[in-house]
Design a protein around this motif. Structure first.
Motif, PDB file in Angstrom:
ATOM      1  N   LEU A 237       0.585  -0.710  -0.042  1.00 31.91           N
ATOM      2  CA  LEU A 237       0.350   0.007   0.487  1.00 31.91           C
ATOM      3  C   LEU A 237       0.654   1.416  -0.132  1.00 31.91           C
ATOM      4  O   LEU A 237       0.700   2.164  -0.752  1.00 31.91           O
ATOM      5  CB  LEU A 237      -1.111  -0.003   0.746  1.00 31.91           C
ATOM      6  N   GLU A 238       1.728   1.023   1.313  1.00 31.68           N
ATOM      7  CA  GLU A 238       2.796   2.277   0.071  1.00 31.68           C
ATOM      8  C   GLU A 238       3.532   2.622  -0.360  1.00 31.68           C
ATOM      9  O   GLU A 238       3.913   3.837  -1.293  1.00 31.68           O
ATOM     10  CB  GLU A 238       3.687   2.137   1.862  1.00 31.68           C
ATOM     11  N   ALA A 239       4.010   0.985  -1.628  1.00 35.33           N
ATOM     12  CA  ALA A 239       4.070   1.819  -2.817  1.00 35.33           C
ATOM     13  C   ALA A 239       3.076   2.485  -3.446  1.00 35.33           C
ATOM     14  O   ALA A 239       3.392   3.247  -4.100  1.00 35.33           O
ATOM     15  CB  ALA A 239       4.625   0.461  -3.847  1.00 35.33           C
ATOM     16  N   ILE A 240       2.053   2.185  -3.269  1.00 37.99           N
ATOM     17  CA  ILE A 240       0.686   2.751  -3.699  1.00 37.99           C
ATOM     18  C   ILE A 240       0.749   4.126  -3.809  1.00 37.99           C
ATOM     19  O   ILE A 240       0.237   4.884  -4.660  1.00 37.99           O
ATOM     20  CB  ILE A 240      -0.560   1.995  -3.854  1.00 37.99           C
ATOM     21  N   VAL A 241       0.365   4.351  -2.492  1.00 40.01           N
ATOM     22  CA  VAL A 241      -0.176   5.852  -2.564  1.00 40.01           C
ATOM     23  C   VAL A 241       1.134   6.769  -2.058  1.00 40.01           C
ATOM     24  O   VAL A 241       0.863   7.921  -2.213  1.00 40.01           O
ATOM     25  CB  VAL A 241      -0.237   6.136  -0.786  1.00 40.01           C
ATOM     26  N   HIS A 242       2.470   6.179  -2.210  1.00 37.10           N
ATOM     27  CA  HIS A 242       4.079   7.166  -2.449  1.00 37.10           C
ATOM     28  C   HIS A 242       3.734   7.536  -0.453  1.00 37.10           C
ATOM     29  O   HIS A 242       3.844   8.621  -0.919  1.00 37.10           O
ATOM     30  CB  HIS A 242       4.204   7.827  -3.551  1.00 37.10           C
ATOM     31  N   GLY A 243       3.073   6.899   0.534  1.00 34.95           N
ATOM     32  CA  GLY A 243       2.976   7.804   1.624  1.00 34.95           C
ATOM     33  C   GLY A 243       2.971   6.794   2.649  1.00 34.95           C
ATOM     34  O   GLY A 243       3.305   5.455   2.063  1.00 34.95           O
TER      35      GLY A 243
END
Length: 318
Positions: A237-243
């Protein structure tokens, strides 16, 4: 009504936090699940929430709960699993009412996947047979179901969901796929969010939380598998939202049945700052932010809705 809720959920050190759970928000009422949330019902709920409650982002609410600075009538809105209608239907309604929600996403079903329960539900929904024979699947004996009405299809769905829910992960998947094969129905590929949906929710100011990769019942898998599920979902998920993704929801979420102290420790080890369950009640200062309770009130009137929240506030979770 606001006076009653302010009394039960005051500001400050004695504050209490109500966290609401949603899953799907269908554009129109579903004949198989008429009790579930539709766009019209959800719009009404959001109107009540914006008028009578202080709706907070979950990470903010968890911090304020810990330091004793919650506002009165504090509420959070959460969604589990990652259905596409969360983006397509719920998001515009939330934005119209100025509300922020947290979306807990099981990453293994993004971009065309189906959760085990939806394989079963959609197979029976779309089955053209008048009778479905599931005998021998998942250990079932003499499991024949009439499919001649929405009510009979719902009976079959409820029975099979309960029968398969606590099977080992691989056995459960095999069972629902066997049912789908016997039903002979074409399953949908657009029920769950895409990665673009998740990114869009994040860009719209919504919070994204992790809900494992494959949505296993954590108590049924070993420690290394549980750690992998919890850590990889966050990383994806962090890779998807860049956060940063710091919030977690235990699948199914019943304490001591679906997860245990081991999994609470793993959530902390993975770097989450708060985690939610499906234990009923409201949280208070001193409640563990890694076992925050949640519930879903379903009453159709505003008065009934408020009274359900009031009842949960009286059942304060420790």
């Amino acid at each position: 009504m606001n006076w009653l809720l302010s009394l039960l959920s005051p500001a400050g050190d004695h504050g209490r936090l109500s966290i609401l759970i949603f899953h799907r928000v269908a554009q129109e009422s579903d004949e198989l699940f008429p009790e579930e949330m539709s766009a019209r019902k959800f719009d009404k709920v959001c109107r009540w929430l914006s008028a009578g409650f202080n709706v907070l982002p979950l990470d903010v609410a968890a911090r304020k709960l810990s330091d004793g600075s919650l506002p009165s009538r504090a509420v959070c809105v959460t969604f589990d699993d990652g259905y596409a209608d969360n983006h397509d239907v719920a998001l515009p309604i939330l934005r119209r009412h100025g509300l922020v929600a947290t979306f807990f996403v099981s990453t293994g079903f993004l971009d065309g996947g189906l959760m085990w329960n939806d394989i079963l539900i959609e197979a029976i929904r779309r089955c053209s047979l008048r009778e479905l024979d599931a005998t021998g699947i998942g250990g079932l004996e003499d499991a024949r179901f009439q499919l001649d009405s929405p009510a009979s299809r719902r009976t079959a769905i409820d029975y099979l969901l309960a029968s398969f829910k606590y099977l080992p992960l691989s056995s459960r998947q095999e069972a629902v796929e066997a049912v789908a094969n016997r039903a002979g129905a074409e399953l949908p590929s657009n029920l769950m969010m895409t990665t673009a949906h998740v990114r869009s929710l994040h860009q719209a100011g919504m919070q994204i939380g992790a809900h494992t990769v494959a949505h296993p019942i954590l108590s049924l898998i070993d420690t290394s598998a549980a750690l992998r599920e919890m850590a990889e979902s966050r990383q994806q998920l962090e890779a998807i939202v860049h956060g940063s993704v710091k919030l977690f929801a235990y699948p199914n979420g019943q304490p001591d049945r679906d997860y245990g102290p081991r999994d609470v420790s793993l959530a902390q080890e993975c770097g989450y700052t708060a985690a939610v369950t499906t234990a009923p009640g409201a949280a208070r200062r001193g409640s563990s932010v890694f076992e925050l309770p949640r519930f879903t009130p379903w009453r159709k009137s505003r008065a009934g809705y408020v009274m359900q929240l009031a009842r949960e506030l009286c059942a304060v979770h420790s």
